[in-house]
Design an enzyme around this catalytic site. Structure first.
Site: not given
Ligand code: GAR
Length: 197
Positions: A14, A66, A110, A148, A151
């Site tokens: 992404n 954390r 997401h 907060e 999703d």
């Molecule tokens: C993507 O599919 C994104 O939508 C997902 O992680 C992947 C990262 O891929 N995110 C989630 O699941 C967030 N809850 P990338 O590092 O190749 O962009």
């Protein structure tokens, strides 16, 4: 110029889609000022370096707890002076103090059509495993503002993708990325940069 900070954890496809669209002029008036990863092994860091974008690792492994990690993360984020923070596969729960400090300025991609297959425990491949298990015929991706909850923030863009016979979670994940994520995440950034959201 909208100063955009991208937070990543993994492969960074992404991030690559955003970098490519800034480079080819599909996204305008945007500068990717920095990429931050919580993971030293993230290939996304290589992608940032190749594009000449500053890349930094803020790993929980370098902090005693954390709370200290979150303080370090917020410090690194503040230093970038971002107008917009993009969570592009960033698999760390964003601390509430950061959400408050950047209210309405954090967006997330997401890999499902929210409110399906989202919330705690739904990330990466797990989302596609759940979609296949439930037998949905349509899935997709969602870009939303981060609040907060997990999703739960306001939705900016969604795109549906058809599930096909014989799909594995990996095959479906790739199709959702290609047909939806790499399109709507850059599009949302372009819209925000031009006051259209
Ligand atoms: C993507 O599919 C994104 O939508 C997902 O992680 C992947 C990262 O891929 N995110 C989630 O699941 C967030 N809850 P990338 O590092 O190749 O962009």
């Amino acid at each position: 110029m909208l100063r955009v900070l991208v937070l990543v954890s993994g492969g960074g496809t992404n991030l690559q889609a955003i970098l490519d669209k800034v480079e080819n002029g599909t996204i305008t008036d945007v500068e990717i000022v920095k990429v931050i990863s919580n993971n030293y092994g993230a290939f996304a860091l290589e992608r940032a370096k190749k594009a000449g974008v500053e890349a930094e690792v803020v790993s929980p492994k370098d902090y005693p707890d954390r709370e200290a990690f979150y303080a370090g993360l917020l410090q690194a984020v503040d230093a970038a002076k971002p107008d917009l923070i993009v969570l592009a596969g960033f698999l760390v729960v964003i601390p509430p103090e950061m959400i408050r400090a950047y209210a309405g300025k954090i967006i997330n991609i997401h890999p499902s059509l929210i409110p399906s297959f989202c919330g705690t425990g739904y990330y990466g491949l797990k989302v596609h495993e759940a979609a296949l298990k439930r037998g949905v015929k349509l899935t997709g991706a969602t870009v939303h503002f981060v609040d907060e909850g997990t999703d739960t923030g306001p939705i900016i863009l969604q795109k549906a993708v058809a599930v096909q016979k014989g799909d594995t979670p990996e095959v479906l994940q790739r199709r959702v990325m290609e047909e939806a994520e790499w399109e709507i995440l850059p599009q949302a950034i372009q819209m925000i940069a031009h006051g259209q959201v």
